[in-house]
Scaffold this motif. Structure first.
Motif, PDB file in Angstrom:
ATOM      1  N   TRP A  69       4.755   2.786   9.583  1.00 16.74           N
ATOM      2  CA  TRP A  69       4.638   1.545   8.825  1.00 16.74           C
ATOM      3  C   TRP A  69       5.993   0.827   8.816  1.00 16.74           C
ATOM      4  O   TRP A  69       7.031   1.441   8.574  1.00 16.74           O
ATOM      5  CB  TRP A  69       4.215   1.829   7.386  1.00 16.74           C
ATOM      6  CG  TRP A  69       2.765   2.210   7.240  1.00 16.74           C
ATOM      7  CD1 TRP A  69       2.217   3.439   7.447  1.00 16.74           C
ATOM      8  CD2 TRP A  69       1.694   1.354   6.837  1.00 16.74           C
ATOM      9  NE1 TRP A  69       0.865   3.403   7.202  1.00 16.74           N
ATOM     10  CE2 TRP A  69       0.511   2.141   6.826  1.00 16.74           C
ATOM     11  CE3 TRP A  69       1.613   0.001   6.486  1.00 16.74           C
ATOM     12  CZ2 TRP A  69      -0.735   1.613   6.475  1.00 16.74           C
ATOM     13  CZ3 TRP A  69       0.367  -0.524   6.132  1.00 16.74           C
ATOM     14  CH2 TRP A  69      -0.782   0.277   6.126  1.00 16.74           C
ATOM     15  N   LEU A  70       5.951  -0.485   9.041  1.00 15.61           N
ATOM     16  CA  LEU A  70       7.177  -1.277   8.979  1.00 15.61           C
ATOM     17  C   LEU A  70       7.569  -1.589   7.543  1.00 15.61           C
ATOM     18  O   LEU A  70       8.726  -1.938   7.271  1.00 15.61           O
ATOM     19  CB  LEU A  70       7.008  -2.572   9.773  1.00 15.61           C
ATOM     20  CG  LEU A  70       6.754  -2.400  11.281  1.00 15.61           C
ATOM     21  CD1 LEU A  70       6.622  -3.763  11.946  1.00 15.61           C
ATOM     22  CD2 LEU A  70       7.865  -1.587  11.930  1.00 15.61           C
ATOM     23  N   SER A  71       6.611  -1.508   6.633  1.00 15.82           N
ATOM     24  CA  SER A  71       6.873  -1.648   5.195  1.00 15.82           C
ATOM     25  C   SER A  71       5.936  -0.670   4.495  1.00 15.82           C
ATOM     26  O   SER A  71       4.886  -0.312   5.040  1.00 15.82           O
ATOM     27  CB  SER A  71       6.630  -3.088   4.724  1.00 15.82           C
ATOM     28  OG  SER A  71       5.357  -3.562   5.140  1.00 15.82           O
ATOM     29  N   ARG A 114       4.534 -11.011   6.297  1.00 17.84           N
ATOM     30  CA  ARG A 114       5.334 -11.252   7.495  1.00 17.84           C
ATOM     31  C   ARG A 114       4.509 -12.088   8.466  1.00 17.84           C
ATOM     32  O   ARG A 114       3.346 -11.762   8.745  1.00 17.84           O
ATOM     33  CB  ARG A 114       5.725  -9.934   8.195  1.00 17.84           C
ATOM     34  CG  ARG A 114       6.626  -9.028   7.417  1.00 17.84           C
ATOM     35  CD  ARG A 114       7.219  -7.901   8.304  1.00 17.84           C
ATOM     36  NE  ARG A 114       6.203  -7.062   8.908  1.00 17.84           N
ATOM     37  CZ  ARG A 114       5.668  -5.984   8.323  1.00 17.84           C
ATOM     38  NH1 ARG A 114       6.056  -5.638   7.091  1.00 17.84           N
ATOM     39  NH2 ARG A 114       4.757  -5.260   8.944  1.00 17.84           N
ATOM     40  N   TYR A 172       0.636  -7.335   4.879  1.00 16.64           N
ATOM     41  CA  TYR A 172       0.582  -5.978   5.402  1.00 16.64           C
ATOM     42  C   TYR A 172       0.463  -5.005   4.236  1.00 16.64           C
ATOM     43  O   TYR A 172       1.326  -4.980   3.355  1.00 16.64           O
ATOM     44  CB  TYR A 172       1.839  -5.669   6.218  1.00 16.64           C
ATOM     45  CG  TYR A 172       1.871  -6.354   7.557  1.00 16.64           C
ATOM     46  CD1 TYR A 172       1.432  -5.702   8.708  1.00 16.64           C
ATOM     47  CD2 TYR A 172       2.312  -7.676   7.665  1.00 16.64           C
ATOM     48  CE1 TYR A 172       1.450  -6.340   9.940  1.00 16.64           C
ATOM     49  CE2 TYR A 172       2.328  -8.323   8.896  1.00 16.64           C
ATOM     50  CZ  TYR A 172       1.898  -7.646  10.031  1.00 16.64           C
ATOM     51  OH  TYR A 172       1.901  -8.285  11.251  1.00 16.64           O
ATOM     52  N   PRO A 194      -1.596   2.436  10.892  1.00 13.31           N
ATOM     53  CA  PRO A 194      -0.414   1.874  10.233  1.00 13.31           C
ATOM     54  C   PRO A 194      -0.346   0.360  10.430  1.00 13.31           C
ATOM     55  O   PRO A 194      -0.858  -0.190  11.403  1.00 13.31           O
ATOM     56  CB  PRO A 194       0.744   2.579  10.947  1.00 13.31           C
ATOM     57  CG  PRO A 194       0.159   3.856  11.450  1.00 13.31           C
ATOM     58  CD  PRO A 194      -1.249   3.520  11.830  1.00 13.31           C
ATOM     59  N   ASN A 195       0.291  -0.320   9.463  1.00 15.71           N
ATOM     60  CA  ASN A 195       0.502  -1.772   9.504  1.00 15.71           C
ATOM     61  C   ASN A 195      -0.806  -2.559   9.467  1.00 15.71           C
ATOM     62  O   ASN A 195      -0.929  -3.605  10.106  1.00 15.71           O
ATOM     63  CB  ASN A 195       1.355  -2.158  10.722  1.00 15.71           C
ATOM     64  CG  ASN A 195       2.680  -1.432  10.729  1.00 15.71           C
ATOM     65  OD1 ASN A 195       3.431  -1.467   9.756  1.00 15.71           O
ATOM     66  ND2 ASN A 195       2.965  -0.706  11.811  1.00 15.71           N
ATOM     67  N   GLU A 196      -1.757  -2.040   8.694  1.00 10.18           N
ATOM     68  CA  GLU A 196      -2.984  -2.798   8.430  1.00 10.18           C
ATOM     69  C   GLU A 196      -2.606  -4.163   7.861  1.00 10.18           C
ATOM     70  O   GLU A 196      -1.687  -4.281   7.048  1.00 10.18           O
ATOM     71  CB  GLU A 196      -3.861  -2.028   7.455  1.00 10.18           C
ATOM     72  CG  GLU A 196      -5.184  -2.694   7.131  1.00 10.18           C
ATOM     73  CD  GLU A 196      -6.057  -1.849   6.211  1.00 10.18           C
ATOM     74  OE1 GLU A 196      -7.040  -2.398   5.688  1.00 10.18           O
ATOM     75  OE2 GLU A 196      -5.750  -0.654   6.015  1.00 10.18           O
ATOM     76  N   ASN A 197      -3.337  -5.204   8.274  1.00 10.88           N
ATOM     77  CA  ASN A 197      -2.932  -6.549   7.871  1.00 10.88           C
ATOM     78  C   ASN A 197      -4.116  -7.493   7.786  1.00 10.88           C
ATOM     79  O   ASN A 197      -5.199  -7.230   8.328  1.00 10.88           O
ATOM     80  CB  ASN A 197      -1.890  -7.090   8.853  1.00 10.88           C
ATOM     81  CG  ASN A 197      -2.470  -7.310  10.235  1.00 10.88           C
ATOM     82  OD1 ASN A 197      -2.992  -8.383  10.541  1.00 10.88           O
ATOM     83  ND2 ASN A 197      -2.402  -6.285  11.097  1.00 10.88           N
ATOM     84  N   PRO A 200       3.053   1.249   2.714  1.00  8.85           N
ATOM     85  CA  PRO A 200       1.646   0.850   2.749  1.00  8.85           C
ATOM     86  C   PRO A 200       1.099   0.316   1.433  1.00  8.85           C
ATOM     87  O   PRO A 200       0.150  -0.480   1.433  1.00  8.85           O
ATOM     88  CB  PRO A 200       0.919   2.130   3.168  1.00  8.85           C
ATOM     89  CG  PRO A 200       1.875   3.239   2.905  1.00  8.85           C
ATOM     90  CD  PRO A 200       3.235   2.657   3.079  1.00  8.85           C
TER      91      PRO A 200
END
Length: 461
Positions: free
Chosen positions: A101-103, A111, A116, A430-433, A105
């Motif tokens: 994950w970039l941030s 972003r 996200y 990961p990084n669901e948006n 969860p």
């Protein structure tokens, strides 16, 4: 002369005026974990939803199941108008692996025009859009244009094991519905809106082979002791041939072929086959090579070997002759295949071809189909066009599985899926948006749906 604004125009204006507030509120909502597989936050989020629905003037309660509770809300103050059951699920997938994950969860982050967070696309952001559509009507006009039942499940991400029992036991609370609409899953990759009329079912099973009481030396006992993996390989080869045809006797006998209307709808669906192949890194589709792309996903069952296990798989060489092996498989079900029917046919096939292999049925879900000539279909199409300015693509069915069968087969109600999330939402990953513009468009679509249904007479009226 100034054109008179309709109630829906005013609702749309309210949605635009409250755009930032809606975004902040959905971010606050998905900040609360509700991971069904780990039983984290389920009761807390169910309570949040009940408070939210009651605060809007609905009658809302949690109803226990054998595991996680259902949230049920209703507002039925429009006699003679249709009642729509809006289904969604408040549970989410586990967020692991965290390092991708970039941030974080459960710390929603914006972003590049997207939120996200775990659950923002699947399914919290989508059913929250439905809730904001209801709220917007109530804020602007003081009432809903039609009757609404809201059903939110807490076990969808673990296979909806209790929803059928719940719907059967509480049919008296749900039977007032004239139709069911689910906002879940992705839009077309172009972000074009879609309406889905059906989903495939699934029947999962395991095949277990045991040939001796221990593994053996492949030199000392090769050619003497039967190899468990070969036993499974030979059995599996009798279930599907190299032409891609499933060869389990009787499996296809009860399948309902697609209608002309379904065929016509499929012919209008956009398709960039080269892009799909490039994305998957493949040169050709699976056999049979002459079968159409959408035919494969909508109108035919599939047999998939999910995994084949046994013997030695570690580094280097080990000349072992395995005594045990197992295969995990699934069959995707089209109308009118049932798990019981499929399990019966697979069991008989295994008994005929490898009677000493154990057949173990696992999880299953029925398919679902709503006729494309349903009187509600043009109403939903009109609502989407009114909100989005784009005609929706019509999918007779999709390849995956949702528990829509509880509505079409238990309640006997037409059921539609009208998704709001972008195709690259990365749900379950990961990084669901969720794109901000599509979230707002979802609120407008939900609002338009209520209005257009309110312009109908109830089928029971």
């Amino acid at each position: 002369m100034t054109e008179q604004k309709t109630d829906l125009d005013r609702v749309f204006a309210h949605i635009e005026e409250n755009r930032e507030s809606f975004i902040e509120r959905v971010m606050d909502y998905v900040r609360h974990p509700s991971i069904s597989a780990q039983n984290k936050g389920i009761a807390e989020v169910a309570a949040i939803l009940v408070d939210m629905l009651n605060g809007m003037g609905m009658e809302a309660v949690t109803i226990p199941t054998k595991n996680h509770p259902m949230v049920l809300g209703r507002m039925e103050k429009q006699p003679g108008k249709p009642t729509v059951l809006l289904y969604g699920h408040y549970d989410v997938q586990p967020p692991e692996p965290y390092e991708l994950w970039l941030s974080p969860p459960f710390e929603p982050t914006i972003r590049d025009g997207r939120i996200y967070a775990r659950g923002i696309g699947d399914n919290k952001g989508q059913h929250f859009a439905q809730l904001m559509a209801l709220e917007s009507h109530l804020k602007v006009t003081g009432e809903l244009p039609c009757n609404v039942i809201f059903l939110l499940e807490g076990e969808e991400e673990i296979g909806s094991p209790h929803i059928a029992e719940f719907v059967a036991e509480h049919a008296d609370k749900l039977n007032a519905a004239d139709l069911v609409v689910t906002s879940d899953g992705p839009l077309h990759e172009s972000d074009a809106p879609i309406i889905t009329f059906g989903v495939r079912g699934v029947a999962s099973f395991e095949l277990r082979a045991k040939t001796a009481n221990r593994d053996a030396h492949s030199g000392n006992f090769g050619g003497i002791m039967p190899n468990a993996i070969w036993k499974l390989v030979h059995l599996l080869a009798t279930m599907k041939n190299d032409k891609g045809e499933i060869t389990i006797d009787g499996l296809h006998d009860v399948i309902v072929p697609p209608t002309n209307m379904e065929r016509e709808a499929v012919s209008k669906l956009p398709l960039d086959l080269d892009a799909i192949k490039a994305d998957l890194g493949i040169k050709e589709l699976d056999a049979p090579l002459d079968r159409g792309y959408f035919d494969r996903l909508m109108f035919h069952p599939t047999l998939t070997i999910n995994g084949l296990h046994g013997g030695y798989g570690g580094p280097g060489q080990k000349t072992v002759l395995p005594c045990e092996a197992f295969a995990k498989c699934d069959i995707r079900l089209v109308e009118s295949l049932t798990p019981d029917y499929v399990f019966e046919k697979v069991r008989a096939h295994v008994a005929a071809h490898a009677p000493d292999v154990e057949f173990v049925p696992l999880n299953a879900m029925l398919p679902s189909k709503t006729p494309m000539d349903s009187p509600f279909a043009p109403v939903i199409q009109d609502a989407i066009f009114t909100a989005r300015g784009v005609e929706p693509l019509l999918y007779p069915t999709v390849g995956g599985s949702l528990p829509d069968y509880v509505f079409t087969k238990i309640l006997k109600k037409p059921a539609f899926v009208v998704p709001y999330a972008n195709a690259d939402e990365a749900n379950h990953a990961p990084n669901e948006n969720l794109k901000l513009d599509l979230f707002i468009a979802g609120i407008k679509t939900g609002a338009a749906l209520l209005t257009k249904l309110g312009e109908m007479k109830s089928p029971a009226g």
